[in-house]
Design a protein around this motif. Structure first.
Motif, PDB file in Angstrom:
ATOM      1  N   LEU A 149      33.392  -8.847  24.441  1.00 45.33           N
ATOM      2  CA  LEU A 149      34.605  -8.704  23.640  1.00 45.33           C
ATOM      3  C   LEU A 149      35.777  -8.519  24.589  1.00 45.33           C
ATOM      4  N   SER A 150      36.664  -9.526  24.623  1.00 43.16           N
ATOM      5  CA  SER A 150      37.872  -9.436  25.441  1.00 43.16           C
ATOM      6  C   SER A 150      38.992  -8.896  24.560  1.00 43.16           C
ATOM      7  N   GLU A 151      39.228  -7.598  24.634  1.00 47.72           N
ATOM      8  CA  GLU A 151      40.165  -6.936  23.722  1.00 47.72           C
ATOM      9  C   GLU A 151      40.734  -5.691  24.389  1.00 47.72           C
ATOM     10  N   ILE A 152      42.008  -5.431  24.119  1.00 50.03           N
ATOM     11  CA  ILE A 152      42.656  -4.226  24.662  1.00 50.03           C
ATOM     12  C   ILE A 152      43.102  -3.275  23.556  1.00 50.03           C
ATOM     13  N   SER A 173      38.673  -1.730  31.530  1.00 49.19           N
ATOM     14  CA  SER A 173      38.604  -0.346  31.951  1.00 49.19           C
ATOM     15  C   SER A 173      39.431   0.501  30.982  1.00 49.19           C
ATOM     16  N   ILE A 174      39.342   1.811  31.094  1.00 50.91           N
ATOM     17  CA  ILE A 174      39.996   2.708  30.153  1.00 50.91           C
ATOM     18  C   ILE A 174      41.514   2.603  30.254  1.00 50.91           C
ATOM     19  N   GLN A 175      42.045   2.257  31.426  1.00 45.68           N
ATOM     20  CA  GLN A 175      43.506   2.183  31.596  1.00 45.68           C
ATOM     21  C   GLN A 175      44.115   0.948  30.941  1.00 45.68           C
ATOM     22  N   THR A 176      43.301  -0.044  30.576  1.00 47.90           N
ATOM     23  CA  THR A 176      43.848  -1.254  29.957  1.00 47.90           C
ATOM     24  C   THR A 176      43.804  -1.206  28.430  1.00 47.90           C
ATOM     25  N   ILE A 177      43.094  -0.251  27.862  1.00 47.77           N
ATOM     26  CA  ILE A 177      42.968  -0.150  26.408  1.00 47.77           C
ATOM     27  C   ILE A 177      44.134   0.673  25.858  1.00 47.77           C
ATOM     28  N   ILE A 182      50.007   4.642  18.917  1.00 48.82           N
ATOM     29  CA  ILE A 182      50.767   5.384  19.928  1.00 48.82           C
ATOM     30  C   ILE A 182      51.760   4.425  20.561  1.00 48.82           C
ATOM     31  N   SER A 183      53.000   4.876  20.677  1.00 48.48           N
ATOM     32  CA  SER A 183      54.057   3.968  21.152  1.00 48.48           C
ATOM     33  C   SER A 183      54.106   3.843  22.662  1.00 48.48           C
ATOM     34  N   SER A 184      53.423   4.724  23.410  1.00 48.35           N
ATOM     35  CA  SER A 184      53.474   4.656  24.870  1.00 48.35           C
ATOM     36  C   SER A 184      52.660   3.469  25.391  1.00 48.35           C
ATOM     37  N   ALA A 185      52.881   3.140  26.662  1.00 44.22           N
ATOM     38  CA  ALA A 185      52.269   1.956  27.264  1.00 44.22           C
ATOM     39  C   ALA A 185      50.804   2.208  27.599  1.00 44.22           C
ATOM     40  N   PRO A 186      49.989   1.136  27.700  1.00 45.35           N
ATOM     41  CA  PRO A 186      48.588   1.288  28.118  1.00 45.35           C
ATOM     42  C   PRO A 186      48.497   1.946  29.494  1.00 45.35           C
ATOM     43  N   GLY A 187      47.532   2.841  29.640  1.00 45.56           N
ATOM     44  CA  GLY A 187      47.354   3.537  30.903  1.00 45.56           C
ATOM     45  C   GLY A 187      48.112   4.838  31.004  1.00 45.56           C
ATOM     46  N   SER A 188      49.010   5.128  30.050  1.00 37.73           N
ATOM     47  CA  SER A 188      49.744   6.381  30.084  1.00 37.73           C
ATOM     48  C   SER A 188      48.821   7.539  29.733  1.00 37.73           C
ATOM     49  N   VAL A 189      49.285   8.739  30.031  1.00 36.13           N
ATOM     50  CA  VAL A 189      48.451   9.918  29.799  1.00 36.13           C
ATOM     51  C   VAL A 189      48.109  10.054  28.325  1.00 36.13           C
ATOM     52  N   THR A 190      49.091   9.827  27.447  1.00 39.00           N
ATOM     53  CA  THR A 190      48.857   9.970  26.011  1.00 39.00           C
ATOM     54  C   THR A 190      47.837   8.955  25.519  1.00 39.00           C
ATOM     55  N   GLN A 191      47.954   7.721  25.964  1.00 41.26           N
ATOM     56  CA  GLN A 191      47.014   6.676  25.550  1.00 41.26           C
ATOM     57  C   GLN A 191      45.598   6.986  26.037  1.00 41.26           C
ATOM     58  N   VAL A 192      45.456   7.319  27.306  1.00 40.16           N
ATOM     59  CA  VAL A 192      44.125   7.568  27.869  1.00 40.16           C
ATOM     60  C   VAL A 192      43.464   8.745  27.180  1.00 40.16           C
ATOM     61  N   ARG A 193      44.249   9.800  26.905  1.00 41.07           N
ATOM     62  CA  ARG A 193      43.695  10.972  26.245  1.00 41.07           C
ATOM     63  C   ARG A 193      43.192  10.638  24.841  1.00 41.07           C
ATOM     64  N   GLN A 194      44.007   9.952  24.046  1.00 47.70           N
ATOM     65  CA  GLN A 194      43.641   9.644  22.670  1.00 47.70           C
ATOM     66  C   GLN A 194      42.453   8.680  22.609  1.00 47.70           C
ATOM     67  N   ILE A 195      42.459   7.666  23.463  1.00 50.66           N
ATOM     68  CA  ILE A 195      41.384   6.668  23.440  1.00 50.66           C
ATOM     69  C   ILE A 195      40.060   7.304  23.853  1.00 50.66           C
ATOM     70  N   THR A 196      40.088   8.161  24.853  1.00 53.55           N
ATOM     71  CA  THR A 196      38.859   8.821  25.290  1.00 53.55           C
ATOM     72  C   THR A 196      38.315   9.731  24.199  1.00 53.55           C
ATOM     73  N   THR A 210      27.821   5.333  26.158  1.00 56.31           N
ATOM     74  CA  THR A 210      29.050   4.648  26.527  1.00 56.31           C
ATOM     75  C   THR A 210      29.359   4.862  28.001  1.00 56.31           C
ATOM     76  N   PHE A 211      29.684   3.773  28.681  1.00 58.07           N
ATOM     77  CA  PHE A 211      30.129   3.823  30.071  1.00 58.07           C
ATOM     78  C   PHE A 211      31.582   3.367  30.125  1.00 58.07           C
ATOM     79  N   ILE A 212      32.428   4.159  30.800  1.00 61.21           N
ATOM     80  CA  ILE A 212      33.849   3.852  30.945  1.00 61.21           C
ATOM     81  C   ILE A 212      34.156   3.634  32.417  1.00 61.21           C
ATOM     82  N   ILE A 213      34.796   2.527  32.735  1.00 62.68           N
ATOM     83  CA  ILE A 213      35.253   2.278  34.100  1.00 62.68           C
ATOM     84  C   ILE A 213      36.680   2.789  34.225  1.00 62.68           C
ATOM     85  N   GLY A 214      36.946   3.568  35.269  1.00 65.24           N
ATOM     86  CA  GLY A 214      38.276   4.116  35.495  1.00 65.24           C
ATOM     87  C   GLY A 214      38.840   3.682  36.827  1.00 65.24           C
ATOM     88  N   HIS A 215      40.131   3.336  36.832  1.00 62.42           N
ATOM     89  CA  HIS A 215      40.793   3.028  38.091  1.00 62.42           C
ATOM     90  C   HIS A 215      40.996   4.308  38.892  1.00 62.42           C
TER      91      HIS A 215
END
Length: 448
Positions: A149-152, A173-177, A182-196, A210-215
């Motif tokens: 699945l190629s999806e962000i 990876s988690i930074q691209t989702i 949420i109005s902030s950009a992908p990879g921001s602290v708010t996005q990463v926190r909520q998605i995780t 679940t395995f998550i790849i992180g930069h």
């Protein structure tokens, strides 16, 4: 009308404060605070409230233990790092430098699990499905139960997880989702926190491993807020240069096993595979030159024989250089001071360089005696036999202290046809490796 609450958030560590600051008092980052709008503040409240569940205290004797079940990834080294296999419902974060092999390893693991009949979903926000297919062809990882699945967008990923029952999920990876809520950009602290948080909720509800790849950042830590590492069950780091064949997977957090184990992988044409024979990969038996000594370190329950290389040369500058690769530089300075004080070896006018072969970083003190032996060997230009290992911790007063797992270290030395060992005490078990007791550094010169 009530005044809107103002809140600023550090984009490095996630710390929040009601006023702007030039330097974060938590992580030390400069100019990292941005103002959050009301929607982003609501997200923080929701994640905090969802993690704080009301509970009642009970006696520890009344607690019912949950039996941890595991399934194998069909990769010996990965199973070893995870503590015996993958736990259903667990959330694992894996980080590493670009090109070290994170995506390659997880695609191979996904293929292994899919070959057992389990449904696997590989979500990529960095590559298209056709690009992953090309890599899968090279790795021979094509199975009907492996889905790409190629999806962000997080919402689309959640829809896919509801439509089909999956047993294993990979996020690359988690930074691209990002979440559309949420109005902030992908990879921001708010996005990463909520998605995780959402992925953790789905993993526990659906019993989905679940395995998550992180930069990672330039400092070597996983990018995003520190809360990311606290939320997941397991944190793994890939070590090693992309130009080398051997890579090391090290556990830094594991709620289901020990964190002292490592996995050693080898990059081949068909991807990262478990290194079947690593015993002789970290030292060269044929080359016998001055400045080289062997030691045995413990990585978890695994003994590994390493070659310590030292180069001592006259310094042409007022300040002599002391540099170590794979070894603590501060401890090197301490050992050099000990050599000058106890053994009266004048090293103040010499440059000293230390290198640990194979790309392994020594985190224990059992290699101190080998470091001293390599330095003396280079200084005197006398080669040390490759049939001898040096095991022992050196103290500031010049004593050689015993280390744990001495018998296991000598067993590994015996398997590699090593006949002599300089150790701080006599081993408990009988072995064919002849042991020389060195309880003081002065006895090291007597052995020479």
């Amino acid at each position: 009308m009530a005044k809107a609450k103002i809140l600023f958030e550090c984009q490095h560590c996630g710390m929040t404060t009601p006023k702007w600051m030039g330097k974060c008092t938590n992580c030390g980052a400069w100019d990292s605070f941005i103002e959050l709008n009301q929607q982003q503040q609501e997200v923080i409240k929701q994640t905090k409230s969802s993690s704080a569940k009301s509970a009642k205290a009970i006696s520890i004797n009344d607690v019912v233990e949950d039996e941890i079940s595991r399934f194998s990834s069909l990769d010996v080294e990965l199973d070893n790092v995870l503590g015996g296999g993958i736990v259903p419902g667990s959330l694992t974060l894996i980080g590493g430098s670009p090109g070290v092999g994170k995506s390659t390893l997880l695609l191979k693991v996904a293929s292994n699990i899919a070959s057992t009949g389990k449904n696997v979903l590989y979500v990529s926000g960095e590559e298209s499905a056709s690009q992953i297919k090309i890599r899968a062809n090279r790795l021979n990882s094509n199975h009907d139960s492996l889905y790409l699945l190629s999806e962000i967008r997080l919402e689309q990923i959640l829809v896919e997880l509801q439509e089909r029952k999956y047993d294993f999920l990979i996020i690359d990876s988690i930074q691209t989702i990002y979440s559309e809520n949420i109005s902030s950009a992908p990879g921001s602290v708010t996005q990463v926190r909520q998605i995780t948080f959402e992925l953790m909720r789905i993993a526990k509800e659906q019993d989905l491993a679940t395995f998550i790849i992180g930069h990672i950042t330039k400092e070597g830590s996983i990018a995003g807020p520190r809360v990311l590492e606290h939320m997941v069950d397991t944190v793994l780091y890939f070590e090693g240069d992309s130009s080398q064949e051997l890579r090391i997977l090290r556990g830094f957090k594991n709620r289901f096993g020990a964190t002292s184990e490592i996995g050693v992988f080898e990059m081949k044409g068909d991807g990262l595979v478990s290194a079947t024979d690593i015993a002789s990969r970290f030292f060269n038996r044929n080359s016998q030159q001055a400045g080289s000594a062997l030691t045995v370190i413990m990585e978890g329950s695994r003994p590994i024989i390493l070659e310590v290389q030292a180069l001592v040369s006259e310094s042409h500058t007022p300040n002599s250089k002391r540099q170590a690769t794979g070894f603590d530089n501060n401890r090197l300075n301490m050992l050099l001071a000990l050599l000058e004080r106890k053994l009266e070896i004048p090293l103040s006018g010499y440059d000293v360089f230390i290198n640990i072969t194979g790309g392994i970083k020594i985190a224990e003190t059992a290699a101190d005696l080998a470091i001293l032996a390599a330095i003396i060997s280079s200084f005197r230009d006398r080669a040390i036999s490759k049939e001898t290992v040096f095991i022992g911790e050196v103290s500031l007063v010049g004593d050689v202290r015993e280390v744990y797992g001495l018998d296991n270290r000598l067993k590994e030395a015996k398997m590699q046809n090593i006949t002599k060992a300089l150790v701080p005490k006599k081993p408990l078990e009988k072995t064919s490796v002849k042991s020389y007791i060195v309880d003081e550094v002065t006895k090291l010169l007597q052995w020479y």
